[in-house]
Design a protein around this motif. Structure first.
Motif, PDB file in Angstrom:
ATOM      1  N   ALA A 293       0.820  -1.207   0.000  1.00  0.00           N
ATOM      2  CA  ALA A 293       0.000   0.000   0.000  1.00  0.00           C
ATOM      3  C   ALA A 293       0.856   1.260   0.000  1.00  0.00           C
ATOM      4  CB  ALA A 293      -0.934  -0.008   1.210  1.00  0.00           C
ATOM      5  N   ALA A 294       1.921   1.264   0.811  1.00  0.00           N
ATOM      6  CA  ALA A 294       2.778   2.448   0.896  1.00  0.00           C
ATOM      7  C   ALA A 294       3.468   2.718  -0.437  1.00  0.00           C
ATOM      8  CB  ALA A 294       3.810   2.266   2.014  1.00  0.00           C
ATOM      9  N   LEU A 297       0.862   3.896  -3.032  1.00  0.00           N
ATOM     10  CA  LEU A 297       0.431   5.282  -2.853  1.00  0.00           C
ATOM     11  C   LEU A 297       1.497   6.264  -3.322  1.00  0.00           C
ATOM     12  CD1 LEU A 297      -1.314   4.997   0.627  1.00  0.00           C
ATOM     13  CD2 LEU A 297      -2.417   5.560  -1.546  1.00  0.00           C
ATOM     14  N   PRO A 375      -7.990   4.540  -4.332  1.00  0.00           N
ATOM     15  CA  PRO A 375      -8.075   5.078  -2.963  1.00  0.00           C
ATOM     16  C   PRO A 375      -8.185   4.011  -1.881  1.00  0.00           C
ATOM     17  CG  PRO A 375      -9.459   6.361  -4.446  1.00  0.00           C
ATOM     18  CD  PRO A 375      -8.989   5.167  -5.218  1.00  0.00           C
ATOM     19  N   GLN A 376      -8.529   2.786  -2.254  1.00  0.00           N
ATOM     20  CA  GLN A 376      -8.621   1.729  -1.254  1.00  0.00           C
ATOM     21  C   GLN A 376      -7.253   1.336  -0.697  1.00  0.00           C
ATOM     22  OE1 GLN A 376     -11.655  -1.472  -1.983  1.00  0.00           O
ATOM     23  NE2 GLN A 376     -11.851  -0.479  -3.971  1.00  0.00           N
ATOM     24  N   TRP A 378      -5.466   3.293   0.849  1.00  0.00           N
ATOM     25  CA  TRP A 378      -5.465   3.900   2.179  1.00  0.00           C
ATOM     26  C   TRP A 378      -6.103   2.964   3.201  1.00  0.00           C
ATOM     27  CZ3 TRP A 378      -2.445   7.668   3.439  1.00  0.00           C
ATOM     28  CH2 TRP A 378      -2.081   8.637   2.504  1.00  0.00           C
ATOM     29  N   SER A 379      -7.158   2.271   2.806  1.00  0.00           N
ATOM     30  CA  SER A 379      -7.811   1.311   3.710  1.00  0.00           C
ATOM     31  C   SER A 379      -6.886   0.146   4.023  1.00  0.00           C
ATOM     32  CB  SER A 379      -9.118   0.797   3.085  1.00  0.00           C
ATOM     33  OG  SER A 379     -10.037   1.854   2.896  1.00  0.00           O
ATOM     34  N   LEU A 381      -3.534   0.345   4.005  1.00  0.00           N
ATOM     35  CA  LEU A 381      -2.492   0.888   4.870  1.00  0.00           C
ATOM     36  C   LEU A 381      -3.013   1.074   6.294  1.00  0.00           C
ATOM     37  CD1 LEU A 381       0.454   1.892   4.754  1.00  0.00           C
ATOM     38  CD2 LEU A 381      -0.452   4.198   4.403  1.00  0.00           C
ATOM     39  N   GLY A 382      -4.281   1.446   6.433  1.00  0.00           N
ATOM     40  CA  GLY A 382      -4.867   1.649   7.750  1.00  0.00           C
ATOM     41  C   GLY A 382      -5.272   0.378   8.465  1.00  0.00           C
TER      42      GLY A 382
END
Length: 471
Positions: A293-294, A297, A375-376, A378-379, A381-382
Motif C-alpha cells: 500500500a505504501a 500510494l 483510494p482503497q 489507504w484502507s 495501509l490503515g
C-alpha cells in the motif's frame, strides 16, 4: 495470568527492572564500543555516564517508560500479536519522549548511544515480558461462561459441558430493556435473569455491556455462545470481543453453519476458528500489505492526482465516493473510490454495465482500467483491508447474500481484501454460492506465496482489461 492489583504490580515491577537494567547495560563502555564499531554508527561518540548522571538517567528513563506503559498494566488484551504490537508502540513512544525531553532540557538528556541501545533492548525485552506475564492459563484451570439469550440452548450447553461454569451473560442491556418494556430485573447492568428452574443456581453476571469486564475479572478461558439467532450485533459482537481478548469461543451446533470451524465435529458444541491462520502468517501478510500500500500510494500519487482532476472537471460532485462495507466479524468500515457516476446515483452499478447513462465519461475509463479502486490503498495501509482476501460486500448487499446461502458469514472471519481468489476466477456476488466456495477455499489455503499468485493473476487481468479498453 494474574489479575487485578497483582497483575499491575507484577507488570510494573518487571518494567522497572527491565528499564533499569537496560540503562545500565546501554551505559557500559564495552557495549557502547560494540555499537560505535558498526559502520553506520561509527561517527557517534561513545558516552558513559557515572554516579549522579547515571542515577538521573535511570530516574528519567523509569519515569518516561512507566508512563508510556500505563495502558499495558491493565490485564487486556491477551492475544500475543496484540500484546506485541501494543508493547512495541509503547516502547517507541517512550524513546521518542526521551529524545524530546533531552532536546528541550539538556539536564535530562540521555547520550545518543545510550538512547539507541535503550531502544533496542527495551524493544525486545518489554514485549517479551508482557507476552510471558499474559500467558495462557494452565491446563486444568479452564473457566467457562455462557453468553446467550435462549434458555433452552443454555440448558443444552450446561448438559454438554463437563467443566464448572462461572455463570451466564444474557442481553438485553438496560437500554434494550427500556425499549422493549421488559419487566424489572435483578441482574447487574441490564443482564436478563432467565427464570427457569434449571438455571436458577447459575449466576447471571450481567448484560453484554459487562462482557469485557467479566472476561478480564474472571480470567475466562472459554465463552460458549447460546443465542437464538446469530445476529450481527450480539452474536458476532461477542465473537469479536472473544477474538480481541484471546478467549476461546464455542457455539451450539445449530449455528455451526454460520461460523468458521477447524473441523467437522458432530458434538453439541463446536469450536469457532477465530484465528484460522498462524500468527506468523498474520505478521507476514500485514507486513506485505503495508509495503504494497505504501509503495503503491507513493508510485501512483501522480496518477491519482490526475484522476482526481479528471473526475472534478468531468462532472459536478465530490471526487471520492464512499460506501459502508462489512469487515471482520461483522464490523463495518467505509471504503473510498473515485466517483464514476453522477452524484445523484448510488454508484453500485456493475463494472461491465457500459450502457448505463448514469456513468460519467471519465467513470467508464476508470471502471474499465480499475483506477477507481486506487483510494482503497489507504484502507489497506490503515488495516481495514488486506491486499488479498474475500472481497468486502457492501452492508445492504450482505442481507441478500446471507439469505442466498446460510454459510455466507464464514467469510467474516478474515480481513477483507482488495482482490481475492473469487475475483480472479470471475465469481461475483451475483453467484454467491460460487463466490463463497472460492473464498472459503482461500481461507483454507492462505499463504504468502498463494497471495502473491492471486495478486499476479489480478494484475495481469487488470492489464488485459486496460489493453482491451484502448483498442
Amino acid at each position: 495470568m494474574a489479575t487485578g492489583w497483582r497483575y499491575r504490580l507484577a507488570s510494573a515491577a518487571g518494567v522497572v527492572v527491565l528499564t533499569t537494567g537496560a540503562v545500565v547495560v546501554a551505559n557500559h563502555p564495552q557495549v557502547q564500543h560494540v555499537l560505535v564499531s558498526l559502520p553506520v554508527l561509527s561517527r557517534l561518540p561513545p558516552t558513559t555516564l557515572t554516579n549522579g548522571a547515571l542515577s538521573l538517567a535511570i530516574a528519567t528513563a523509569l519515569f518516561v517508560v512507566l508512563g508510556a506503559c500505563v495502558p499495558l498494566f491493565k490485564p487486556q488484551p491477551r492475544r500475543r500479536l496484540d500484546t506485541l504490537s501494543v508493547a512495541e508502540k509503547r516502547v517507541v513512544l517512550a524513546v521518542v519522549a526521551l529524545a524530546a525531553i533531552g532536546y528541550f532540557d539538556y539536564t535530562y538528556r540521555l547520550p545518543r548511544t545510550t538512547l539507541l541501545l535503550l531502544c533496542a533492548i527495551l524493544g525486545i525485552s518489554i514485549p517479551i515480558w508482557f507476552v510471558v506475564i499474559r500467558g495462557q492459563p494452565k491446563e486444568g484451570a479452564e473457566r467457562v461462561v455462557i453468553v446467550g439469550d435462549d434458555p433452552e440452548t443454555i440448558e443444552d450447553v450446561l448438559d454438554t459441558l463437563d467443566v464448572p461454569v462461572i455463570g451466564y451473560i444474557s442481553p438485553p442491556s438496560p437500554r434494550a430493556v427500556s425499549e422493549q418494556n421488559l419487566p424489572p430485573i435483578g441482574a447487574p447492568d441490564g443482564g436478563r435473569v432467565i427464570g427457569t428452574t434449571r438455571l436458577s443456581d447459575l449466576e447471571c453476571l450481567g448484560g453484554l455491556s459487562r462482557l469485557v469486564e467479566v472476561l478480564v475479572t474472571y480470567d475466562v478461558d472459554t465463552a460458549v455462545l447460546a443465542f437464538s439467532q446469530p445476529d450481527r450485533a450480539e452474536f458476532f459482537g461477542t465473537l469479536d470481543t472473544c477474538y480481541e481478548y484471546g478467549v476461546t469461543a464455542k457455539v451450539h451446533r445449530n449455528h455451526a453453519d454460520t461460523v468458521l470451524t477447524s473441523d467437522t465435529a458432530t458434538d453439541d458444541l463446536v469450536d469457532v476458528d477465530l484465528e484460522p491462520w498462524d500468527w506468523q502468517d498474520y505478521v507476514l501478510k500485514r507486513a506485505f500489505d503495508v509495503v504494497f500500500a505504501a509503495v503503491g500510494l507513493v508510485v501512483l500519487a501522480p496518477v491519482m492526482a490526475l484522476v482526481a482532476i479528471a473526475v472534478k472537471l468531468d462532472s459536478e460532485g465530490p471526487v471520492l465516493y464512499s460506501q459502508e462495507r462489512t469487515a471482520e466479524l461483522g464490523d463495518t468500515f467505509r471504503i473510498y473510490k473515485f466517483r464514476t457516476m453522477l452524484p445523484e446515483s448510488d454508484d453500485t452499478t456493475p463494472v461491465d454495465d457500459a450502457d448505463n447513462d448514469r456513468i460519467t465519461r471519465v467513470g467508464r475509463t476508470l471502471r474499465a482500467t480499475h483506477l477507481d479502486e486506487l483510494p482503497q490503498l489507504w484502507s489497506i495501509l490503515g488495516g481495514q483491508m488486506s491486499v488479498v482476501g474475500p472481497r468486502a460486500a457492501w452492508t445492504d448487499e450482505e442481507l441478500h447474500l446471507e439469505q442466498s446461502t446460510n454459510s455466507w458469514r464464514k467469510r467474516w472471519f478474515v480481513r477483507p481484501g482488495l482482490t481475492g481468489l473469487a475475483q480472479v476466477n470471475d465469481a461475483t456476488s451475483t453467484a454467491p454460492k460460487e463466490k463463497l466456495r472460492h473464498d472459503l477455499n482461500y481461507i483454507r489455503k492462505q499463504s504468502f506465496w498463494f497471495d502473491l499468485k492471486i495478486l499476479v493473476r489480478q494484475l495481469w487481468m487488470v492489464l488485459l482489461d486496460a489493453v482491451r479498453f484502448t483498442r
